[in-house]
Write a protein that holds these residues in place. Structure first.
Motif, PDB file in Angstrom:
ATOM      1  N   ASP A   1       0.825  -1.200   0.000  1.00 56.45           N
ATOM      2  CA  ASP A   1       0.000   0.000   0.000  1.00 56.45           C
ATOM      3  C   ASP A   1       0.865   1.259   0.000  1.00 56.45           C
ATOM      4  OD1 ASP A   1      -1.606   2.218   0.859  1.00 56.45           O
ATOM      5  OD2 ASP A   1      -2.994   0.890   1.893  1.00 56.45           O
ATOM      6  N   ILE A   2       1.783   1.347   0.967  1.00 62.16           N
ATOM      7  CA  ILE A   2       2.578   2.565   1.102  1.00 62.16           C
ATOM      8  C   ILE A   2       3.616   2.683  -0.025  1.00 62.16           C
ATOM      9  CG2 ILE A   2       4.371   1.638   2.626  1.00 62.16           C
ATOM     10  CD1 ILE A   2       2.563   5.044   2.957  1.00 62.16           C
ATOM     11  N   THR A   3       4.064   1.549  -0.559  1.00 61.99           N
ATOM     12  CA  THR A   3       4.995   1.584  -1.690  1.00 61.99           C
ATOM     13  C   THR A   3       4.312   2.179  -2.922  1.00 61.99           C
ATOM     14  OG1 THR A   3       6.217  -0.337  -0.868  1.00 61.99           O
ATOM     15  CG2 THR A   3       6.441   0.174  -3.203  1.00 61.99           C
ATOM     16  N   ALA A   4       3.058   1.774  -3.154  1.00 59.08           N
ATOM     17  CA  ALA A   4       2.296   2.320  -4.285  1.00 59.08           C
ATOM     18  C   ALA A   4       2.047   3.815  -4.107  1.00 59.08           C
ATOM     19  CB  ALA A   4       0.976   1.575  -4.427  1.00 59.08           C
ATOM     20  N   ARG A   5       1.778   4.232  -2.883  1.00 55.03           N
ATOM     21  CA  ARG A   5       1.553   5.658  -2.618  1.00 55.03           C
ATOM     22  C   ARG A   5       2.834   6.460  -2.874  1.00 55.03           C
ATOM     23  NH1 ARG A   5      -3.146   6.795   0.599  1.00 55.03           N
ATOM     24  NH2 ARG A   5      -4.273   4.866   1.097  1.00 55.03           N
ATOM     25  N   SER A   6       3.981   5.888  -2.495  1.00 53.65           N
ATOM     26  CA  SER A   6       5.257   6.569  -2.716  1.00 53.65           C
ATOM     27  C   SER A   6       5.537   6.730  -4.209  1.00 53.65           C
ATOM     28  CB  SER A   6       6.385   5.787  -2.041  1.00 53.65           C
ATOM     29  OG  SER A   6       7.613   6.471  -2.184  1.00 53.65           O
ATOM     30  N   LYS A   7       5.191   5.696  -4.988  1.00 51.88           N
ATOM     31  CA  LYS A   7       5.408   5.766  -6.440  1.00 51.88           C
ATOM     32  C   LYS A   7       4.569   6.876  -7.068  1.00 51.88           C
ATOM     33  CE  LYS A   7       5.632   2.963 -10.652  1.00 51.88           C
ATOM     34  NZ  LYS A   7       4.980   3.979 -11.488  1.00 51.88           N
TER      35      LYS A   7
ATOM     36  N   ALA B   1       4.637  12.028  -9.767  1.00 54.40           N
ATOM     37  CA  ALA B   1       4.118  13.399  -9.852  1.00 54.40           C
ATOM     38  C   ALA B   1       5.205  14.435  -9.605  1.00 54.40           C
ATOM     39  CB  ALA B   1       2.985  13.587  -8.838  1.00 54.40           C
ATOM     40  N   GLY B   2       6.464  13.946  -9.491  1.00 60.19           N
ATOM     41  CA  GLY B   2       7.570  14.868  -9.284  1.00 60.19           C
ATOM     42  C   GLY B   2       7.738  15.329  -7.851  1.00 60.19           C
ATOM     43  N   LYS B   3       7.095  14.618  -6.911  1.00 59.42           N
ATOM     44  CA  LYS B   3       7.199  14.968  -5.496  1.00 59.42           C
ATOM     45  C   LYS B   3       8.186  14.040  -4.799  1.00 59.42           C
ATOM     46  CE  LYS B   3       2.356  16.499  -5.367  1.00 59.42           C
ATOM     47  NZ  LYS B   3       1.028  16.321  -4.703  1.00 59.42           N
ATOM     48  N   LYS B   4       8.506  14.353  -3.557  1.00 61.17           N
ATOM     49  CA  LYS B   4       9.424  13.526  -2.792  1.00 61.17           C
ATOM     50  C   LYS B   4       8.808  12.166  -2.470  1.00 61.17           C
ATOM     51  CE  LYS B   4      12.015  17.214  -0.463  1.00 61.17           C
ATOM     52  NZ  LYS B   4      12.403  17.764   0.867  1.00 61.17           N
ATOM     53  N   ALA B   5       9.634  11.150  -2.489  1.00 62.43           N
ATOM     54  CA  ALA B   5       9.162   9.809  -2.131  1.00 62.43           C
ATOM     55  C   ALA B   5       8.831   9.756  -0.645  1.00 62.43           C
ATOM     56  CB  ALA B   5      10.237   8.779  -2.449  1.00 62.43           C
ATOM     57  N   ILE B   6       7.979   8.797  -0.294  1.00 65.57           N
ATOM     58  CA  ILE B   6       7.714   8.521   1.112  1.00 65.57           C
ATOM     59  C   ILE B   6       8.866   7.679   1.649  1.00 65.57           C
ATOM     60  CG2 ILE B   6       6.175   7.315   2.725  1.00 65.57           C
ATOM     61  CD1 ILE B   6       3.891   7.853   0.712  1.00 65.57           C
TER      62      ILE B   6
END
Length: 303
Positions: free
Chosen positions: A185-191, A196-201
């Protein structure tokens, strides 16, 4: 591992046990739980069903017990009591009753969560009972018997000091237990963040959920995501240091894990759960732990 909403009236356990768990998590250390046997807490007694018992493989019923692999760090599903050795929780009570229906005694053994399914395949454990979400990937290698419904819930520090939005956690440090569906779940959110050009989680994976919870309490991580009964329980047990964040989502059933070549046995396990539902034992056990909102009516093999 994921869960549905739960009632808030479950009985509380001593604060000293919770603080000990938090301290262990803050230290980031602890003994390897693999191969560690523990006692399980007393559960309601269920009478054996001879027809179901006849479907238990000879290799399992020969000694009258069934060896259960469980990760005992996931309160209120399965966790250690104050004595540090007794395994308790609604998963423990419920499967103990299931085993009794099958004419067996459940013997729980603490293990790393991500080592349980391989242990089923190798024969190290005869069943896995550890809040396993039933999904297609797991069903490729094992059979799973549904017994409870589940969903994911986030928790953060009281007051949400980092103003965390679970749909936009980019650049935040998030705690999860390794080997769980929450990692995916959190890996997909980080991607999505990086796409989107934002910082990874920053995804901090911990051996036990107690360590992940402690990391949020200490401020090391901004939030954690886990099964909703687990997240709700953590909020209660940390005496208000945490709060739930966002809504529960992605409901899915929990399943008992069995070897692929035991179809008749898997069905017997499902029928044992049905019997407990019919006689009221199932409801009594879930209500004891305040998780009755996750009750199901139709246990099945590989739903």
């Amino acid at each position: 591992m994921r869960s549905l909403p739960v009632g808030r009236g479950r009985r509380m356990f001593a604060t000293v046990a919770v603080l000990a768990a938090v301290a262990a998590g803050l230290a980031g250390c602890g003994d390897d739980p693999s191969d560690s046997s523990s006692e399980s807490s007393p559960a309601p007694t269920a009478s054996a069903d001879s027809a179901l018992a006849d479907k238990v493989p000879d290799a399992i019923k020969a000694d009258g017990k069934i060896l259960v692999g469980t990760d005992s760090s996931y309160a209120p599903s399965e966790f250690l009591a104050e004595d540090g050795k007794t395994i308790q929780g609604f998963d423990v009570d419920l499967f103990t009753a299931v085993a009794q229906k099958l004419g067996l005694k459940a013997e729980f053994q603490t293990a790393d969560f991500d080592a349980i399914i391989p242990g089923i395949g190798s024969g190290k454990y005869e069943v896995g009972v550890s809040s396993f979400t039933i999904n297609a990937e797991r069903k490729k290698t094992v059979d799973m018997v549904s017994y409870f419904n589940a969903g994911t819930q986030w928790a953060t520090k009281k007051g949400n000091p980092e103003k965390l939005d679970i749909d936009n956690a980019c650049g935040k440090k998030i705690a999860v237990q390794q080997g769980t569906v929450q990692v995916d779940d959190i890996t997909a959110r980080s991607k999505k963040c990086t796409d989107a050009g934002k910082k990874a989680i920053t995804i901090d994976q911990y051996q036990g959920q107690d360590q992940a919870t402690a990391a949020v309490v200490s401020g090391k991580d901004a939030a954690t995501l886990a099964d909703s009964p687990v997240a709700a329980y953590a909020v209660e047990q940390t005496n208000g240091q945490l709060e739930l964040l966002g809504d529960i989502y992605e409901a899915a059933p929990y399943g008992y894990v069995l070897k692929k070549d035991q179809a008749e046995f898997a069905q017997a396990v499902a029928d044992a759960v049905k019997a407990l539902i019919a006689d009221g034992s199932y409801k009594t056990i879930l209500e004891k732990w305040g998780v009755e909102a996750g009750a199901i009516t139709d246990p099945a093999v590989n739903p």
